[in-house]
Design an enzyme around this catalytic site. Structure first.
Site, PDB file in Angstrom:
ATOM      1  N   ALA A 115     -29.892  -7.866 -51.212  1.00 46.36           N
ATOM      2  CA  ALA A 115     -29.558  -7.381 -50.369  1.00 46.36           C
ATOM      3  C   ALA A 115     -29.546  -7.581 -48.878  1.00 46.36           C
ATOM      4  O   ALA A 115     -28.038  -7.569 -48.653  1.00 46.36           O
ATOM      5  CB  ALA A 115     -30.562  -6.081 -50.416  1.00 46.36           C
ATOM      6  N   CYS A 116     -30.067  -8.289 -48.407  1.00 53.58           N
ATOM      7  CA  CYS A 116     -29.695  -7.883 -46.666  1.00 53.58           C
ATOM      8  C   CYS A 116     -29.017  -9.723 -46.302  1.00 53.58           C
ATOM      9  O   CYS A 116     -28.988  -9.607 -45.299  1.00 53.58           O
ATOM     10  CB  CYS A 116     -31.216  -8.610 -46.061  1.00 53.58           C
ATOM     11  N   VAL A 117     -29.168 -10.621 -48.213  1.00 51.11           N
ATOM     12  CA  VAL A 117     -28.003 -12.105 -48.001  1.00 51.11           C
ATOM     13  C   VAL A 117     -26.579 -11.388 -48.505  1.00 51.11           C
ATOM     14  O   VAL A 117     -25.976 -11.105 -47.312  1.00 51.11           O
ATOM     15  CB  VAL A 117     -28.018 -12.813 -48.313  1.00 51.11           C
TER      16      VAL A 117
END
Length: 208
Positions: A115-117
């Site tokens: 997600a956050c990458v």
């Protein structure tokens, strides 16, 4: 030599996303201590080669905790942008900080890969950035989901790399004395057997 398809310190910026202990607890794609060591090595590379660095965290007060101290100690002068969105590219402060670097090549490291990458990488690619994902400084929930996320990013146009490749690509010539000592120290401290070999060569092999 101009025109080479290799990254240069003057061309790139680094985005560090959610390198926080609360998220590292959930990493199951690899050894967490090695992942942290790799992330610290990348932070040292950014410091050594004077690469503009943007740090973004999320939920640091309620779940994820602050930027992990070993990384913070290397990049203590870099402000940390706290955000709410999973996609750092949708956070005005983070995106503006990246844009202010003036760099169109972007190294990305962070947690969690799924997600956050993935989200800022996909969005940055859409906005025309040349993105390099430092895969061994990213961690996912499972080996399969981490690998699938990296494969999706590569299919979208991101380039996969490792912290050691980044270091060697930037140093490229061991006669570059201004970064030699620091680059060598990073290898010795974080590159396993390769680092052991460099230390051995320095301490035991003496030119005749």
């Amino acid at each position: 030599m101009s025109g080479l398809p290799l990254i240069e310190p003057s061309q790139i910026a680094l985005l560090i996303v959610d390198q926080q202990a609360g998220l590292a607890f959930g990493v199951g794609s690899g050894d967490r201590q090695l992942l942290l060591s790799n992330a610290v090595a990348l932070a040292k590379i950014a410091s050594t080669f004077k690469i503009p660095t943007v740090i973004s965290t999320s939920a640091s007060k309620v779940y994820s905790g602050p930027l992990m101290p070993p990384i913070k100690s290397v990049l203590s002068e870099i402000p940390v942008h706290e955000r709410r969105s999973m996609n750092a590219w949708e956070d005005d402060a983070t995106r503006n900080a990246i844009e202010k670097t003036g760099r169109r090549k972007l190294l990305v490291s962070g947690l969690l890969t799924e997600a956050c990458v993935s989200f800022p990488v996909l969005t940055a690619l859409h906005d025309g950035y040349d993105v390099f994902v430092v895969g061994d400084t990213c961690g996912g929930i499972t080996p399969a989901s981490h690998d699938l996320a990296l494969r999706r990013l590569e299919a979208a146009g991101a380039k996969m790399t490792s912290w050691l490749q980044v270091l060697l690509e930037l140093q490229r010539d061991w006669t570059r004395k201004e970064t030699y000592d620091a680059a060598r120290a990073i290898v010795e401290g974080h590159a396993g057997g390769y680092g052991i070999g460099l230390a051995y060569a320095r301490d035991m092999i003496h030119p005749v």
